[in-house]
Scaffold this active site. Structure first.
Site, PDB file in Angstrom:
ATOM      1  N   GLY A  87      56.449  68.458 106.494  1.00  0.00           N
ATOM      2  CA  GLY A  87      57.242  67.598 105.621  1.00  0.00           C
ATOM      3  C   GLY A  87      56.567  67.456 104.270  1.00  0.00           C
ATOM      4  N   ARG A  88      56.764  66.322 103.635  1.00  0.00           N
ATOM      5  CA  ARG A  88      56.174  66.110 102.313  1.00  0.00           C
ATOM      6  C   ARG A  88      54.789  65.492 102.374  1.00  0.00           C
ATOM      7  NH1 ARG A  88      59.347  62.912  98.690  1.00  0.00           N
ATOM      8  NH2 ARG A  88      60.636  62.169 100.371  1.00  0.00           N
ATOM      9  N   GLU A  91      51.500  67.324 100.962  1.00  0.00           N
ATOM     10  CA  GLU A  91      51.257  67.482  99.528  1.00  0.00           C
ATOM     11  C   GLU A  91      50.362  66.384  98.986  1.00  0.00           C
ATOM     12  OE1 GLU A  91      54.977  65.618  97.055  1.00  0.00           O
ATOM     13  OE2 GLU A  91      55.421  67.345  98.316  1.00  0.00           O
ATOM     14  N   CYS A 117      54.859  74.047 109.226  1.00  0.00           N
ATOM     15  CA  CYS A 117      55.635  73.954 108.000  1.00  0.00           C
ATOM     16  C   CYS A 117      54.744  73.798 106.767  1.00  0.00           C
ATOM     17  CB  CYS A 117      56.649  72.818 108.134  1.00  0.00           C
ATOM     18  SG  CYS A 117      57.993  72.871 106.945  1.00  0.00           S
ATOM     19  N   HIS A 118      54.851  72.686 106.066  1.00  0.00           N
ATOM     20  CA  HIS A 118      54.098  72.448 104.842  1.00  0.00           C
ATOM     21  C   HIS A 118      52.644  72.046 105.101  1.00  0.00           C
ATOM     22  CE1 HIS A 118      58.047  72.611 103.001  1.00  0.00           C
ATOM     23  NE2 HIS A 118      57.475  72.620 101.811  1.00  0.00           N
ATOM     24  N   TYR A 137      56.120  77.301 105.943  1.00  0.00           N
ATOM     25  CA  TYR A 137      57.437  77.317 105.330  1.00  0.00           C
ATOM     26  C   TYR A 137      57.409  78.431 104.282  1.00  0.00           C
ATOM     27  CZ  TYR A 137      61.810  75.833 103.343  1.00  0.00           C
ATOM     28  OH  TYR A 137      63.109  75.819 102.902  1.00  0.00           O
TER      29      TYR A 137
END
Length: 187
Positions: A87-88, A91, A117-118, A137
């Site tokens: 997800g986010r 980051e 993923c991320h 991702y």
């Protein structure tokens, strides 16, 4: 009982957090879910990412996920494996020095590490992908390559294993990443 550290944060992908957290407990592991700057009992918000034919995923509000470990109390030696959610959250959790230190310790120790993923953003920030083969991702292929890793394009429901590292590009890969992560934990 083996113990897993799950690193997560606000706007983590819902399925990439809830499914591994619950599945690992069902099969007999203790899982401590933690987020930088948060304590046990606090929540992180999740986001639901879906693939609806656009150039990238769409994002909708998910659930509140309750943390069960205070981040500042994490001790690397207490854990047998690491799961980094997507997800986010990656980051910004990658900006935390203790997150980077923990990831480096897990990778160097040979203990199993799962990144979905991320989550590869945390791995690249920690400088641990050089010479490693992994997936993520697809939009992160350049990040992996720039960091010296070998990016493998994998179907969303697949996982890639390289030594103690198992990766998957998105939540449809929960079954594959969890199967391989558990296999590594049992070796």
């Amino acid at each position: 009982m083996k113990k897993i550290l799950m690193l997560t944060g606000d706007f983590t992908e819902d399925y990439e957090t809830m499914v591994p957290f619950q599945t690992l407990q069902v099969v007999g592991y203790a899982v401590d879910a933690a987020c930088p700057d948060k304590k046990a009992g606090e929540f992180v918000k999740t986001a639901i990412h879906d693939f609806e034919g656009d150039q990238t995923y769409t994002e909708k509000p998910g659930h509140n996920f309750q943390l069960n470990k205070t981040f500042d109390e994490i001790n690397f030696d207490d854990y047998d494996g690491l799961f980094i959610t997507g997800g986010r959250a990656p980051e910004y959790i990658r900006l935390n020095a203790k997150v980077i230190s923990l990831v480096k310790c897990f990778m160097k120790s040979g203990k199993p590490v799962a990144a979905i993923c991320h989550a590869s953003q945390v791995l690249t920030a920690a400088g641990v992908v050089c010479g490693r083969t992994l997936t993520a991702y697809p939009a992160l292929a350049a990040d992996v390559t720039i960091a010296g890793g070998k990016f493998v394009e994998a179907a969303a429901d697949e996982a890639v294993v390289d030594g103690n590292l198992v990766t998957s590009p998105a939540w449809p890969g929960n079954t594959a990443i969890l199967r391989e992560f558990i296999r590594l934990l049992e070796q």
